[in-house]
Design a protein around this motif. Structure first.
Motif, PDB file in Angstrom:
ATOM      1  N   HIS A 630       0.866  -1.178   0.000  1.00 37.75           N
ATOM      2  CA  HIS A 630       0.000   0.000   0.000  1.00 37.75           C
ATOM      3  C   HIS A 630       0.897   1.221   0.000  1.00 37.75           C
ATOM      4  N   LYS A 631       0.451   2.284  -0.650  1.00 35.41           N
ATOM      5  CA  LYS A 631       1.301   3.464  -0.784  1.00 35.41           C
ATOM      6  C   LYS A 631       1.539   4.162   0.547  1.00 35.41           C
ATOM      7  N   LEU A 632       0.671   3.952   1.531  1.00 36.78           N
ATOM      8  CA  LEU A 632       0.863   4.552   2.852  1.00 36.78           C
ATOM      9  C   LEU A 632       1.514   3.601   3.840  1.00 36.78           C
ATOM     10  N   LEU A 633       1.815   2.386   3.425  1.00 34.38           N
ATOM     11  CA  LEU A 633       2.359   1.366   4.313  1.00 34.38           C
ATOM     12  C   LEU A 633       3.853   1.190   4.063  1.00 34.38           C
ATOM     13  N   THR A 634       4.632   1.224   5.133  1.00 38.09           N
ATOM     14  CA  THR A 634       6.069   0.959   5.078  1.00 38.09           C
ATOM     15  C   THR A 634       6.354  -0.303   5.881  1.00 38.09           C
ATOM     16  N   VAL A 635       6.826  -1.339   5.208  1.00 38.53           N
ATOM     17  CA  VAL A 635       7.095  -2.625   5.837  1.00 38.53           C
ATOM     18  C   VAL A 635       8.600  -2.811   5.931  1.00 38.53           C
ATOM     19  N   ASN A 636       9.107  -2.980   7.144  1.00 38.87           N
ATOM     20  CA  ASN A 636      10.532  -3.171   7.395  1.00 38.87           C
ATOM     21  C   ASN A 636      10.763  -4.633   7.746  1.00 38.87           C
ATOM     22  N   THR A 637      11.401  -5.351   6.841  1.00 33.89           N
ATOM     23  CA  THR A 637      11.688  -6.769   7.061  1.00 33.89           C
ATOM     24  C   THR A 637      13.175  -7.059   7.192  1.00 33.89           C
ATOM     25  N   ASN A 638      14.008  -6.055   7.169  1.00 34.86           N
ATOM     26  CA  ASN A 638      15.460  -6.268   7.202  1.00 34.86           C
ATOM     27  C   ASN A 638      16.092  -5.895   8.535  1.00 34.86           C
ATOM     28  N   GLU A 639      15.631  -4.844   9.159  1.00 36.56           N
ATOM     29  CA  GLU A 639      16.236  -4.347  10.401  1.00 36.56           C
ATOM     30  C   GLU A 639      15.593  -5.019  11.614  1.00 36.56           C
ATOM     31  N   ASP A 640      16.325  -5.917  12.231  1.00 34.96           N
ATOM     32  CA  ASP A 640      15.833  -6.613  13.421  1.00 34.96           C
ATOM     33  C   ASP A 640      16.179  -5.787  14.660  1.00 34.96           C
ATOM     34  N   ARG A 641      15.198  -5.169  15.255  1.00 35.87           N
ATOM     35  CA  ARG A 641      15.410  -4.303  16.410  1.00 35.87           C
ATOM     36  C   ARG A 641      15.349  -5.056  17.737  1.00 35.87           C
ATOM     37  N   SER A 642      15.009  -6.322  17.705  1.00 37.94           N
ATOM     38  CA  SER A 642      14.879  -7.072  18.954  1.00 37.94           C
ATOM     39  C   SER A 642      16.248  -7.487  19.470  1.00 37.94           C
ATOM     40  N   ASN A 643      16.341  -7.640  20.799  1.00 33.64           N
ATOM     41  CA  ASN A 643      17.565  -8.074  21.461  1.00 33.64           C
ATOM     42  C   ASN A 643      17.405  -9.541  21.852  1.00 33.64           C
ATOM     43  N   PRO A 644      18.180 -10.440  21.256  1.00 39.39           N
ATOM     44  CA  PRO A 644      17.988 -11.871  21.564  1.00 39.39           C
ATOM     45  C   PRO A 644      18.302 -12.216  23.006  1.00 39.39           C
ATOM     46  N   HIS A 645      19.137 -11.451  23.681  1.00 39.78           N
ATOM     47  CA  HIS A 645      19.482 -11.736  25.071  1.00 39.78           C
ATOM     48  C   HIS A 645      18.343 -11.423  26.032  1.00 39.78           C
ATOM     49  N   LEU A 646      17.351 -10.640  25.600  1.00 44.76           N
ATOM     50  CA  LEU A 646      16.217 -10.308  26.452  1.00 44.76           C
ATOM     51  C   LEU A 646      15.008 -11.186  26.194  1.00 44.76           C
ATOM     52  N   ARG A 647      15.086 -12.070  25.231  1.00 44.07           N
ATOM     53  CA  ARG A 647      13.952 -12.936  24.921  1.00 44.07           C
ATOM     54  C   ARG A 647      13.679 -13.909  26.068  1.00 44.07           C
ATOM     55  N   PRO A 648      12.427 -14.259  26.290  1.00 49.89           N
ATOM     56  CA  PRO A 648      12.122 -15.227  27.363  1.00 49.89           C
ATOM     57  C   PRO A 648      12.718 -16.607  27.115  1.00 49.89           C
ATOM     58  N   ASP A 649      12.887 -16.984  25.860  1.00 51.23           N
ATOM     59  CA  ASP A 649      13.427 -18.304  25.543  1.00 51.23           C
ATOM     60  C   ASP A 649      14.922 -18.275  25.263  1.00 51.23           C
ATOM     61  N   PHE A 650      15.605 -17.226  25.706  1.00 52.57           N
ATOM     62  CA  PHE A 650      17.046 -17.149  25.445  1.00 52.57           C
ATOM     63  C   PHE A 650      17.800 -18.159  26.310  1.00 52.57           C
ATOM     64  N   VAL A 651      18.755 -18.856  25.699  1.00 48.79           N
ATOM     65  CA  VAL A 651      19.594 -19.838  26.383  1.00 48.79           C
ATOM     66  C   VAL A 651      21.035 -19.457  26.147  1.00 48.79           C
ATOM     67  N   ASP A 652      21.778 -19.315  27.223  1.00 51.92           N
ATOM     68  CA  ASP A 652      23.194 -18.993  27.137  1.00 51.92           C
ATOM     69  C   ASP A 652      23.969 -20.286  26.938  1.00 51.92           C
ATOM     70  N   HIS A 653      24.436 -20.525  25.728  1.00 49.21           N
ATOM     71  CA  HIS A 653      25.114 -21.781  25.410  1.00 49.21           C
ATOM     72  C   HIS A 653      26.518 -21.843  25.989  1.00 49.21           C
ATOM     73  N   ILE A 654      27.015 -20.739  26.472  1.00 49.36           N
ATOM     74  CA  ILE A 654      28.369 -20.762  27.030  1.00 49.36           C
ATOM     75  C   ILE A 654      28.390 -21.482  28.363  1.00 49.36           C
ATOM     76  N   PHE A 655      27.332 -21.338  29.144  1.00 46.36           N
ATOM     77  CA  PHE A 655      27.282 -21.951  30.482  1.00 46.36           C
ATOM     78  C   PHE A 655      26.207 -23.034  30.538  1.00 46.36           C
ATOM     79  N   GLU A 656      26.153 -23.871  29.538  1.00 45.82           N
ATOM     80  CA  GLU A 656      25.225 -24.983  29.563  1.00 45.82           C
ATOM     81  C   GLU A 656      25.699 -26.042  30.553  1.00 45.82           C
ATOM     82  N   ASP A 657      24.783 -26.996  30.857  1.00 51.24           N
ATOM     83  CA  ASP A 657      25.123 -28.061  31.796  1.00 51.24           C
ATOM     84  C   ASP A 657      26.211 -28.981  31.264  1.00 51.24           C
ATOM     85  N   ILE A 658      26.247 -29.150  29.949  1.00 43.60           N
ATOM     86  CA  ILE A 658      27.241 -30.055  29.390  1.00 43.60           C
ATOM     87  C   ILE A 658      28.639 -29.470  29.476  1.00 43.60           C
ATOM     88  N   SER A 659      28.731 -28.183  29.785  1.00 42.40           N
ATOM     89  CA  SER A 659      30.052 -27.570  29.872  1.00 42.40           C
ATOM     90  C   SER A 659      30.732 -27.849  31.201  1.00 42.40           C
TER      91      SER A 659
END
Length: 709
Positions: A630-659
């Motif tokens: 639409h001429k009035l619609l701007t869709v941004n699909t390239n710039e990811d503004r989210s922070n993966p470290h703040l996600r509820p499902d974030f897992v720090d693989h550096i300090f996993e149990d297998i380590s």
């Protein structure tokens, strides 16, 4: 082609316009020497060429000599010679000249003449047509206007003056007498060439007036151009001429904002002496000053300098300076209203005592990234106009001191206590009970459980919120002490709320207590119907049912819900269909959001047209090749503004149990004993005090140090 040293130094002093004329002259002389006749008779603007630009002049050239060179091609209207710098120990040298012919055909002959004919004292002259602006213009009737455009404009302005000037037009004006013997010799030589005295005076009056870009651009254009030039360079260029100096001074009087960070690209160290020279020029007019340059070069006299040369200053922002005393500001800056200190490590309470006294005009004060300020400077004064108080990342801020100081600030409407010590959270309810007129509150980045107090019942905090009936904006982002009970209290007590940020409030599922979820957000959306900005990013307990309640907010203009994997496109579509003022939706990082949200946006814009920005990067909709448009619609699909470290499902693989077993190979290595110093100096002896953590701390060794070993 070779040039001597004098010509090379001369070329370095010419402007770009003169250089272009030189190149054109070389090309024309080259063509004339080899018999090529492609020299134009008109300029690019269609003006006949009558005036020629002449350069490569020998020293001590006179106008009579130029007349003698060009008189063979036709009748010369005027000849103007540009002399170089003058001084007590300098001999002025000619730099370039303009020769104007009556007939354009004669000027064309001079351009086409062989190269060897245009010589003077053994030096070949470079000839080229002058610019269109310098060429005499012709009227529609064929009459020639010999004077430059600047003089024609002055005559037009003079013709619009009163009748008194017209009465004196018939009075003959005496000719200006010649002042030197050199002018008389030139006049005699011109007379021998067939040029009358009147024509000499007309040519001299035409060309003696300097013409530059200041006559072309108006004041607004010049101010816009000068705004791109660093103020330091403008001050240094004042010595060019008196007219330029007057122009620069008028421009500097209009400067209202000055930031020292504008000099970051210049390899110059900003010192207090340099800042003093700059403020001497612009300090009287500026109202906003940001000192955010390299702090190592500024000393304690900076406050005195600002207070002395900036009497009309209203806003001051200081970043990264180690200056201790800022009290002298109050003696010079009587109109200072907004004051900010960012990362000023040596700033203490004694540095701000005089600034916030009762008769000061300070309305807002911000202190960020500081380790010395405790808030004690507010207790010894009574700032009657202070309405904005913000502390961010101030480790030494004391809640008890701030509670006592709040009683002395009757007009406080904005309070921000972000990233302060965790112990401050127990004092915040006492502070909020004393500010019932508060309109904006920010209590963000309280996310530590290890070193701070344990979680306690939030009844005290909810009770303090019940008195904030005038609250307009609330920021509780990254605050693990905020629960659904807190939001329910906000919904009951703050019906005028227009902005709410509850992003990352207990975003980890592993926490022992529940954070913000559907229940609290639904309560907000039922009561606070004036909400225009809502941020519900990184909430582990948020689902589609909770976000769908935002469809009741008919005044919503901005909705942000980043990094929520449980959300789909359905609640966003409901908000688009109900919130007709919605202009921005940010769903970056919501994996389950499909292209249905784009389709709903297109349908909504068809019914209620308005500009809409839709950010759906890192979602399922971003993988679709062709989305509805639409001429009035701007869709941004390239710039990811989210922070993966703040996600509820974030897992720090550096300090996993297998380590935990990653050091087994290291203990089995043959050289590990050598690394620790051998068996006789065994570091982990069973008899030592390192068997428990208390012994470790008594020996001065901490757990991170052992991990590094």
């Amino acid at each position: 082609m070779f040039f001597d040293n004098e010509e090379r130094n001369l070329a370095q002093r010419e402007l770009f316009q003169v250089v272009s004329q030189e190149l054109l002259a070389l090309s024309s002389n080259f063509d004339a020497s080899f018999g090529v006749r492609n020299i134009p008779t008109h300029t690019e603007d269609g003006i006949p060429i009558r005036k020629l630009y002449v350069s490569n002049l020998p020293p001590k050239t006179t106008r009579a000599e130029l007349f003698g060179v060009f008189a063979q091609y036709g009748f010369i209207k005027s000849c103007w010679l540009r002399m170089g710098d003058k001084g007590p120990n300098r001999t002025p040298k000619p730099t370039y000249a303009f020769v104007t012919f009556i007939n354009p055909a004669d000027a064309h002959k001079a351009l086409q003449a062989p190269y060897h004919e245009k010589q003077l004292r053994g030096r070949h002259l470079r000839i080229s047509p002058a610019d269109s602006w310098h060429q005499p213009a012709e009227d529609a009737d064929g009459r020639v206007c010999w004077k430059p455009n600047s003089q024609r404009q002055e005559e037009n302005i003079a013709s619009l003056s009163g009748n008194d000037d017209e009465q004196h037009n018939d009075v003959p004006k005496p000719d200006p007498p010649s002042n030197t013997e050199k002018d008389r010799d030139d006049s005699n030589a011109l007379a021998e060439c067939g040029v009358s005295q009147d024509e000499q005076q007309q040519g001299s009056s035409e060309t003696d007036s300097d013409f530059n870009i200041l006559d072309v651009l108006n004041r607004d254009c010049l101010n816009h151009v000068l705004s791109y030039v660093p103020i330091r360079d403008l001050i240094r260029s004042e010595r060019v001429s008196k007219r330029w100096q007057q122009l620069i001074q008028e421009f500097l009087l209009g400067v209202r904002i000055f930031k020292t960070s504008w000099w970051q690209h210049v390899p110059v160290i900003l010192t207090t002496a340099v800042l003093r020279r700059v403020l001497q020029k612009v300090g009287g007019s500026i109202t906003r000053l940001h000192i955010d340059h390299n702090w190592t070069a500024l000393n304690d006299r900076t406050a005195h300098t600002v207070g002395k040369f900036c009497p009309n200053l209203e806003e001051l922002k200081v970043v990264g300076m180690h200056t201790k005393n800022w009290n002298p500001l109050i003696y010079g800056c009587k109109q200072l209203k907004h004051l900010s200190f960012i990362s000023c490590n040596k700033l203490k309470d004694s540095s701000l005592v005089q600034i916030v006294k009762s008769d000061s005009s300070i309305e807002s004060l911000t202190v960020a990234n500081n380790t010395h300020v405790t808030g004690l400077f507010l207790t010894g004064s009574n700032p009657r106009k202070l309405s904005y108080l913000a502390f961010y990342n101030c480790y030494s801020l004391q809640g008890a001191v701030l509670t006592a100081a709040i009683d002395l600030i009757p007009c406080l409407t904005v309070l921000k206590l972000d990233a302060c010590p965790v112990t401050m959270w127990k004092i915040i309810p006492l502070i909020l009970k004393k500010v019932p007129k508060l309109q904006e509150l920010s209590l963000s980045e309280y996310n530590s459980l290890d070193i701070g107090p344990k979680l306690y019942d939030s009844e005290m905090f909810c009770e303090s919120l019940s008195k904030l009936t005038e609250l307009r904006a609330l920021n509780l982002s990254k605050n693990i002490y905020v629960t659904n009970a807190v939001l329910k209290q906000v919904a009951r007590s703050c019906p005028k709320l227009t902005a709410l940020n509850i992003s990352s409030c207990n975003s980890r599922r592993s926490y022992s207590h529940a954070g913000v979820g559907d229940e609290g957000l639904s309560a907000i959306c039922r009561s606070c119907l004036d909400l225009s900005r809502l941020d519900v990013s990184y909430l582990a307990a948020l689902s589609d049912n909770g976000l769908a309640a935002a469809a009741r907010l008919t005044s919503l203009t901005s909705l942000t819900a980043r990094g929520n994997a449980a959300l789909s496109a359905q609640p966003f579509a409901l908000c688009l269909a109900s919130c007709h003022y919605l202009k921005e939706i940010d769903a970056c990082g919501c994996d389950s959001v499909s292209e249905e949200v784009v389709t709903a946006a297109v349908e909504e814009l068809g019914a209620h047209p308005r500009p809409l920005v839709l950010s759906i990067a890192a979602t399922a909709a971003a993988n679709v090749k062709e989305l509805p448009a639409h001429k009035l619609l701007t869709v941004n699909t390239n710039e990811d503004r989210s922070n993966p470290h703040l996600r509820p499902d974030f897992v720090d693989h550096i300090f996993e149990d297998i380590s935990d077993d990653s050091f087994e190979d290291l203990y089995d290595a043959d050289d590990f004993d050598d690394f620790l110093g051998g068996d006789e100096d065994d570091f982990f002896d069973d008899d030592d005090d390192f068997e428990d953590y208390e012994g470790m701390y008594r020996m001065g060794l901490h757990a991170p140090d052992i991990l590094l070993l």
